[in-house]
Design a protein around this motif. Structure first.
Motif, PDB file in Angstrom:
ATOM      1  N   LEU A  72     -21.075 -31.864 -29.223  1.00 55.98           N
ATOM      2  CA  LEU A  72     -22.320 -32.029 -28.475  1.00 55.98           C
ATOM      3  C   LEU A  72     -23.101 -33.211 -29.024  1.00 55.98           C
ATOM      4  N   SER A  73     -23.260 -34.249 -28.195  1.00 54.98           N
ATOM      5  CA  SER A  73     -24.005 -35.441 -28.605  1.00 54.98           C
ATOM      6  C   SER A  73     -25.502 -35.277 -28.387  1.00 54.98           C
ATOM      7  N   THR A  74     -25.873 -34.535 -27.349  1.00 59.87           N
ATOM      8  CA  THR A  74     -27.282 -34.270 -27.074  1.00 59.87           C
ATOM      9  C   THR A  74     -27.382 -32.971 -26.299  1.00 59.87           C
ATOM     10  N   ALA A  75     -28.534 -32.322 -26.419  1.00 57.49           N
ATOM     11  CA  ALA A  75     -28.777 -31.085 -25.681  1.00 57.49           C
ATOM     12  C   ALA A  75     -29.781 -31.289 -24.557  1.00 57.49           C
ATOM     13  N   LEU A 100     -29.335 -29.564 -21.403  1.00 56.81           N
ATOM     14  CA  LEU A 100     -29.129 -28.114 -21.519  1.00 56.81           C
ATOM     15  C   LEU A 100     -30.418 -27.340 -21.763  1.00 56.81           C
ATOM     16  N   THR A 156     -27.256 -31.152 -33.151  1.00 60.62           N
ATOM     17  CA  THR A 156     -26.127 -31.744 -32.436  1.00 60.62           C
ATOM     18  C   THR A 156     -24.986 -32.046 -33.408  1.00 60.62           C
ATOM     19  N   ASP A 157     -23.896 -32.572 -32.846  1.00 58.74           N
ATOM     20  CA  ASP A 157     -22.742 -32.957 -33.660  1.00 58.74           C
ATOM     21  C   ASP A 157     -22.744 -34.447 -33.983  1.00 58.74           C
ATOM     22  N   PRO A 195     -17.041 -32.458 -33.914  1.00 55.82           N
ATOM     23  CA  PRO A 195     -17.126 -31.087 -33.409  1.00 55.82           C
ATOM     24  C   PRO A 195     -17.431 -30.076 -34.519  1.00 55.82           C
ATOM     25  N   ASP A 226     -27.114 -23.351 -20.837  1.00 55.56           N
ATOM     26  CA  ASP A 226     -25.751 -22.950 -21.193  1.00 55.56           C
ATOM     27  C   ASP A 226     -25.773 -22.345 -22.592  1.00 55.56           C
ATOM     28  N   LEU A 235     -22.600 -23.156 -24.998  1.00 48.74           N
ATOM     29  CA  LEU A 235     -22.561 -24.447 -25.676  1.00 48.74           C
ATOM     30  C   LEU A 235     -23.571 -24.533 -26.818  1.00 48.74           C
ATOM     31  N   LEU A 236     -24.663 -23.766 -26.717  1.00 49.10           N
ATOM     32  CA  LEU A 236     -25.732 -23.848 -27.715  1.00 49.10           C
ATOM     33  C   LEU A 236     -25.649 -22.759 -28.775  1.00 49.10           C
ATOM     34  N   ARG A 250     -26.059 -23.218 -32.797  1.00 44.32           N
ATOM     35  CA  ARG A 250     -26.637 -24.513 -33.175  1.00 44.32           C
ATOM     36  C   ARG A 250     -28.131 -24.601 -32.858  1.00 44.32           C
TER      37      ARG A 250
END
Length: 296
Positions: free
Chosen positions: A6-9, A12, A38-39, A53, A92, A95-96, A99
């Motif tokens: 994940l580059s940005t949220a 999301l 983020t990653d 990741p 989502d 995905l979150l 984190r």
């Protein structure tokens, strides 16, 4: 199931973006702040591609672990890390998951509180040129990576752009006041000692670390992250030696790769090779498992 990096949220979250750092994004939930880790990975002041990741999940879960471990020593800003309690604020949850951290709003104290238990890194470079670290006069003849008899407090003035500035305790007193400066010094040394002893039981040396503090209703609280590979220098005890560059348990593969490449450090670097990304993932997940005895 392996989730994508994940580059940005931003896509999301149904909440205003307050701040975007190199790794963390802060969103306004009204009473609280939502931190999404983020990653993204940075080195030499550049955010690199591709993201790594699971890196953000490691950082977030490690911080949550340490906030819980230290809550009887000092209050912190964490409220919870349960994505299912966020309702419509997130689009989502899968995905979150792992984190996010919902936190109390705090007034940040613009000092990076650094504690060094060993003379290495930037502290070693200062000592070589001046015999001091942040204005602290040290004995002659210290060797690289040697443990101090007692850990030392070496603060830095925070800069949101560029490097933080190493300062003396005297300068810190001028910036934030003597009483607050001494309180932050005491709390930082206490936290370092606690974590150093914990890490030692797990075969890990905590060489140095940094903290951020804030104020909530006049009370000093821990904020941001704590004892993660991004905010601390961890060494495997098996690799410890004097007078060498110890391979630390963090993004060292990234720094090593960039330092040995032909990158000029003044322009966007090329994407990281897959083997560098994979080794970095391995290190982050390894330190998490060793410290928490849990899997991601």
């Amino acid at each position: 199931m392996t989730l994508p990096a994940l580059s940005t949220a931003a896509h999301l979250i149904n909440a205003p973006l307050l701040y975007k750092g190199k790794v963390r994004e802060l969103y306004d939930l009204g009473e609280h702040v939502l931190i999404v880790v983020t990653d993204r990975i940075s080195a030499f002041d550049y955010v690199l591609e591709p993201p790594v990741p699971a890196k953000g999940t490691v950082l977030n879960k490690l911080s949550a672990f340490w906030f819980e471990q230290t809550k009887d020593l000092i209050a912190n800003h964490m409220v919870h890390t349960d994505v299912n309690r966020l309702g419509d604020a997130v689009k989502d949850k899968t995905l979150l998951d792992g984190r996010i951290m919902v936190c109390r709003k705090a007034e940040r104290i613009d000092i990076e509180c650094v504690v060094r238990g060993y003379i290495t890194g930037g502290g070693w470079r200062q000592y070589q040129s001046t015999g001091e670290v942040n204005g602290i006069k040290l004995p002659e003849g210290l060797r690289k990576n040697e443990a101090f008899p007692e850990p030392i407090f070496t603060p830095a003035a925070k800069n949101d752009v560029g490097h933080d500035e190493d300062i003396s305790l005297g300068r810190m007193k001028e910036l934030v006041g003597e009483e607050l400066a001494l309180q932050l010094q005491d709390k930082s040394l206490m936290l370092y000692t606690f974590a150093r002893d914990y890490c030692r039981k797990h075969g890990i040396i905590l060489a140095d670390c940094k903290f951020e503090f804030g104020l909530i209703d006049g009370e000093i609280v821990l904020i941001d992250e704590i004892f993660t590979p991004d905010s601390s220098r961890f060494w495997d005890e098996a690799n410890y030696a004097l007078d060498i560059e110890i391979d630390s348990m963090d993004k060292e593969p990234v720094r090593t790769y960039l330092a040995s490449s032909d990158w000029d450090k003044n322009s966007e670097p090329d994407p990281l090779p897959l083997h560098v990304v994979e080794e970095t993932i391995r290190r982050y997940t390894d330190i998490y498992r060793r410290l928490t005895a849990a899997s991601l």
